[in-house]
Design a protein around this motif. Sequence first.
Motif: not given
Lengths: 201, 201
Positions: A3-4, A193-201, B8-9
């Motif tokens: 949930f972001i 967290a790595l799999t969610l990384e691309h969702q964090l813009v 970096s992430f």
Amino acid sequence: MAFINLKTKEVQVKIVYYGPGRGGKTTNLEYLYNRLKDHIKTEMVTIKTQGDRTLFFDFLPMGLGEIKGYHIKIQLYTVPGQVKYNATRKLVLMGVDGLVFVADSAVDRRKQNIDSLANLQENLSAYGKNLFEVPMVFQYNKRDLAEKGIPVLPVEVMEADLNHKLKAPAFEASALEGKNVIKTLKEIIFNTALTLEHQLV
Amino acid sequence: MDANSDASFRDTLKNRLDEVFQEESSDIQGGNKEDESVKASHPLDGLKSAVLSLEWEITQENVHRFIKETKDCLKRYEGDKVFSTFFQVLLALGKYVHKSMKNAHPATGALIKSTFENVTAVIDTGLGEEEKRKLLNKSLAAFRQFKASVLAKKRKAAPEASETAVPEKTIKTVLMELGNRIESELEKMKAEIADIKRKLD
């Protein structure tokens, strides 16, 4: 899926501890709760049956602080391991981001481990997911039984039974003693967290 | 996301996890590597958990587990007379609970717990032979006293039962008499109804 909240810059990551009954899932969370009290602002929610069995689920929220401008909140859940509580297990899996499969090393629990993993696959499929898509870490728990003269499954056997296709990270552990409990958690948080990384813009 | 921000992430996340968990590890156990600070397991952990479960509630499952754990300990310590006697006392208590279940004497739980605590003390503190025997004798005395009070309770209950018990023959006679009385009352009623009918006609 995590949930972001883009407005409050908050990410909630849901990690579920899965595995056969009496495998040590709740013990993992209890250990973490005792060790990480400063990061856990609320009480651990746990509902047990008499005789120490998890009836519903355990819930342990913790904060990781800010990464890339987002407040990362981790929510740890366990499921009831007993076969009859499958509806609850399925429900707890809803929206799962990462999985820790806590397998019991005792020789006589081999079948239960395999059945529980099959049950996990089946329950994930209800949400259109499969074991290969969700980040996962195996924990071969209760390795300390060997020191008490109780026969344990060799790790190679457990790997062959559970992890030969997935090739997920795996740890030998003793949740009761706290051995590799935190290492398991660190690994699953990192991979999730790595799999969610691309969702964090 | 480009390669630089990926790295970096990853680094930020890794550092954050190390920060959160390492700090806690050193706070509590005085070491930095959680998986290296392994506590020695206790040989009676399984039995302890069974004792606590039984104390919590007497269920078939808890009693079976307690008996199984006690038998395991008996096997493990079969060469030591003092330990074996302790476990024999516990096994006898387990079998008694199994037979009586919820009707077990209310002091049973406390006696199981105190016997377990004594055997744990013997194992943990490395007492001399004489001190070991002292603790064993204490447990044996408590067990004998418990046995006597269970027997006394049984004896007390037995005469009461015979005083109030009604022989089967008497019950049959009473029931027959009651049946006859009802039948004759019915006959009388039928006759009365027939009489009323006749008068109405």
